[in-house]
Design an enzyme around this catalytic site. Structure first.
Site, PDB file in Angstrom:
ATOM      1  CB  SER A 164      42.073  36.106  37.248  1.00 32.29           C
ATOM      2  OG  SER A 164      42.330  34.864  37.846  1.00 32.29           O
ATOM      3  CG  ASP A 259      35.612  32.491  39.493  1.00 36.10           C
ATOM      4  OD1 ASP A 259      36.473  31.616  39.689  1.00 36.10           O
ATOM      5  OD2 ASP A 259      35.889  33.694  39.346  1.00 36.10           O
ATOM      6  CG  HIS A 289      38.209  32.327  36.715  1.00 37.01           C
ATOM      7  ND1 HIS A 289      38.242  33.237  37.736  1.00 37.01           N
ATOM      8  CD2 HIS A 289      39.433  32.387  36.124  1.00 37.01           C
ATOM      9  CE1 HIS A 289      39.425  33.824  37.767  1.00 37.01           C
ATOM     10  NE2 HIS A 289      40.159  33.322  36.784  1.00 37.01           N
TER      11      HIS A 289
END
Length: 326
Positions: A164, A259, A289
């Site tokens: 991320s 995501d 995610h």
């Protein structure tokens, strides 16, 4: 593919709990809420054994940066050949996350890739705004390369990985390492990375509500991290906007179907391939995610970490063979 049933149950439970959205909290409150959630779930995580774990600090430009170092075997002077090394940068929107919350992933990478792992506890936003975290992560990466021998690592087999926001920072560090010509990195592993701060992709619209990471959360993270909107156009904040991706290390890119960041991960994979960078992209259908941090819930999380570890092992072996030929 439909949303994974376990993900559906997880998201429904979050909804029932009625916890406030991240973007409606202060950074401090959001950190406390995440830490509380992790503490509640930690008992479900099966701790993977590694040889040794040590907490240290690294002197970077503006602070003493905490790092946690994992060795795959117990350290005995002269007992074994140098190991590969992975610099790991955690996610959390540049605002959240710490060493403890990513201990499980680092242990699994350490064991699975038979590699030393240096996990970086970089300064969080808004206290530390762009580009400070990029420079800090670069400094730790360079420290790891410079001290490879002392760590028991091979300086020719160093990779960088992050998820991320950590994937965003890892990609930025690769750009700096290329442009500054040090250190030489063998591989970059980007797990559902942020690659474009101003992205308006279909996945940000399609998956921006109800799938754990919310669209307003991403805006809030950006406001905390960036000094102003102009920063979003800087390739160190939005690696997809780099004018040239040539010469970057081989890449492994992981994306998740549900995501909001899915499409920019796909786009970054394509940009790397177009520039001639060997790139492996694996998408996980039905996943949300952050799924790789949820090994206690998703078998896909363990599979994805194992895939990354195996790919790194192949890359490290190839590098060792190439060095032997020189």
């Amino acid at each position: 593919m439909p949303l994974d049933p376990k993900a559906e149950v997880f998201l429904q439970r979050l909804k029932v709990l009625g916890a406030p959205a991240i973007h409606k909290m202060s950074p401090d409150l959001a950190r406390k809420a995440q830490a509380t959630g992790y503490a509640f779930l930690a008992f479900k995580i099966q701790k993977v054994a590694v040889g040794l774990v040590q907490d240290r600090t690294v002197s970077t430009q503006k602070r003493e940066t905490p790092v946690r170092i994992y060795w795959p075997t117990a350290r005995e002077s002269g007992a074994s050949a140098p190991s590969p090394l992975i610099v790991f940068i955690h996610g959390g929107g540049w605002v959240l996350g710490d060493l403890d919350q990513y201990d499980d992933m680092c242990r699994r990478l350490c064991q699975g890739a038979s590699s030393i792992v240096v996990s970086v506890d970089y300064g969080l936003a808004p206290e530390w705004r762009f580009p400070a975290p990029v420079e800090e992560c670069y400094a730790v990466t360079r420290w790891a390369a410079d001290h490879a021998e002392a760590l028991g690592a091979d300086p020719n087999r160093i990779a960088i990985a992050g998820d991320s926001a950590g994937g965003n920072l890892a990609a930025a560090v690769c750009l700096l390492a290329r442009d500054r010509d040090v250190p030489r990195l063998a591989c970059q592993v980007l797990m559902y990375p942020v690659t474009h701060m101003l992205s308006e992709t279909e996945s940000r619209s399609r998956n921006g509500s109800g799938y754990f990471l919310e669209g307003p959360d991403m805006l809030w993270f950006g406001e905390c991290y960036l000094r102003d909107r102009c920063d979003a156009k800087d390739p160190l904040a939005s690696p997809l906007l780099a004018s040239d991706h040539k010469g970057l290390p081989p890449a492994v890119v992981i994306t998740a179907e549900y995501d909001p960041l899915h499409d920019e991960g796909v786009a970054y994979s394509a940009a790397l391939r177009k520039a001639g960078v060997p790139t492996v992209h694996r998408d996980y259908p039905g996943m949300i995610h952050g799924f790789m941090s949820m090994t206690w819930m998703f078998e896909q999380a363990i599979e994805a970490i194992d895939f990354v570890a195996e790919t790194l092992q192949i890359t490290f072996t190839y590098n060792a063979q190439e060095e032997a030929r020189v």
